[in-house]
Design an enzyme around this catalytic site. Structure first.
Site, PDB file in Angstrom:
ATOM      1  CB  THR A 123      27.591 -16.520  -8.481  1.00  0.00           C
ATOM      2  OG1 THR A 123      27.236 -16.866  -7.134  1.00  0.00           O
ATOM      3  CG2 THR A 123      28.772 -17.377  -8.938  1.00  0.00           C
ATOM      4  NE  ARG A 124      21.048 -12.659 -10.046  1.00  0.00           N
ATOM      5  CZ  ARG A 124      20.230 -13.680 -10.327  1.00  0.00           C
ATOM      6  NH1 ARG A 124      20.626 -14.666 -11.100  1.00  0.00           N
ATOM      7  NH2 ARG A 124      19.004 -13.716  -9.831  1.00  0.00           N
ATOM      8  CE  LYS A 125      24.686 -20.814  -7.047  1.00  0.00           C
ATOM      9  NZ  LYS A 125      25.364 -22.126  -7.162  1.00  0.00           N
ATOM     10  CB  THR A 126      24.705 -12.170  -2.633  1.00  0.00           C
ATOM     11  OG1 THR A 126      23.527 -11.776  -3.371  1.00  0.00           O
ATOM     12  CG2 THR A 126      25.908 -12.094  -3.563  1.00  0.00           C
ATOM     13  CB  THR A 255      28.908 -14.579  -1.646  1.00  0.00           C
ATOM     14  OG1 THR A 255      28.349 -15.385  -2.701  1.00  0.00           O
ATOM     15  CG2 THR A 255      29.678 -13.420  -2.255  1.00  0.00           C
TER      16      THR A 255
END
Length: 269
Positions: A123-126, A255
């Site tokens: 996901t964009r949870k970086t 992540t």
């Protein structure tokens, strides 16, 4: 691609205004050794780090390679001062990336025991500033990157629906994107899945549903629309979601919750 400005920032952060620790004369060699099994990732970044300070990279291991404790994944040679300055940055980057790759591989393996086709996606949870490294690590572990950034796909989420309604939000974005840009719509109830599809969603994200509820939602979707399960899915529950018929299982934990793989950097022969 990792830019020199990012590498320079890493060195500034670690060296401070006066590095006395690494004032070591002469030439040396170094090797990066795994201290536990896992999957290698982040090697391109490590190479760039050593290259930045004029250290020769003699040998590397390809990202995605499964390794065991004691395996050497990288060898370098150069001025001792430069080798020692670069080694902690390289160890940190490779350790973090390998942790992401290893966690991803565990999720992929768990899904493959049930369904050979379902994809495991990030996901964009970086980590800010490290998205490129983390997304490449997901790929090294056999996963899918999902959106690299907001330009890659429109995702209609609960906040959009609260402002414009489900059909209204889909229509709003459909009028503003290229025909080549997909629209994904997040739903929280099974009955909203076909509504989203009929309103023009290319992908329906089934958010925070239990596996049995996810199966119910998938059964309601028309053909040609992809189904994605997301929200609170763990390594332990991946097999349960792989039985639901979804096309994609996305996991922020690949992540944001991956433990760093343990490496040691050793100089000399």
């Amino acid at each position: 691609m990792i830019h020199d400005s990012q590498i320079e920032q890493w060195f500034r952060e670690d060296l401070g205004h006066h590095d006395v620790t690494n004032e070591v004369p002469g030439e040396t060699t170094g090797r990066l050794v795994a201290k536990e099994p896992g999957v290698v990732a982040g090697m391109a970044a490590a190479e760039r780090v050593f290259d930045y300070v004029g250290v020769d990279v003699l040998e590397t291991t390809e990202d995605g390679t499964r390794i065991e404790s004691g395996d050497v994944v990288l060898r370098v040679s150069g001025p001792a001062k430069a080798v020692l300055r670069a080694e902690r940055i390289a160890v940190n980057v490779v350790g973090h990336a390998s942790g992401v790759a290893s966690r991803t591989r565990k999720a992929v393996d768990a899904a493959r025991e049930v369904d050979d086709e379902v994809r495991i996606a990030a996901t964009r949870k970086t980590t800010p500033g490290l998205r490129g490294i983390e997304k490449r690590a997901v790929v090294a572990g056999g996963g899918d990157t999902h959106r690299l950034d907001l330009s890659h796909m429109v995702m209609v989420k609960d906040n959009h629906v609260a402002e414009m309604g489900l059909e209204g939000a889909i229509a709003h974005f459909r009028d503003r994107v290229s025909f080549a840009t997909k629209i994904e719509v997040e739903v929280e109830e099974p009955e909203d899945a076909p509504t989203a599809a009929e309103a023009g969603a290319d992908i329906v994200l089934l958010d925070n549903m239990r596996p049995e509820t996810t199966t119910e939602a998938v059964d309601l979707l028309p053909g040609g629309v992809l189904a994605e399960a997301s929200g609170g899915i763990t390594l332990a529950t991946v097999p349960d979601y792989a039985t639901t018929g979804v096309d994609v299982i996305s996991m922020g934990s690949l992540t944001h919750s991956a433990a760093s793989l343990d490496y040691s950097f050793r100089t000399g022969e």
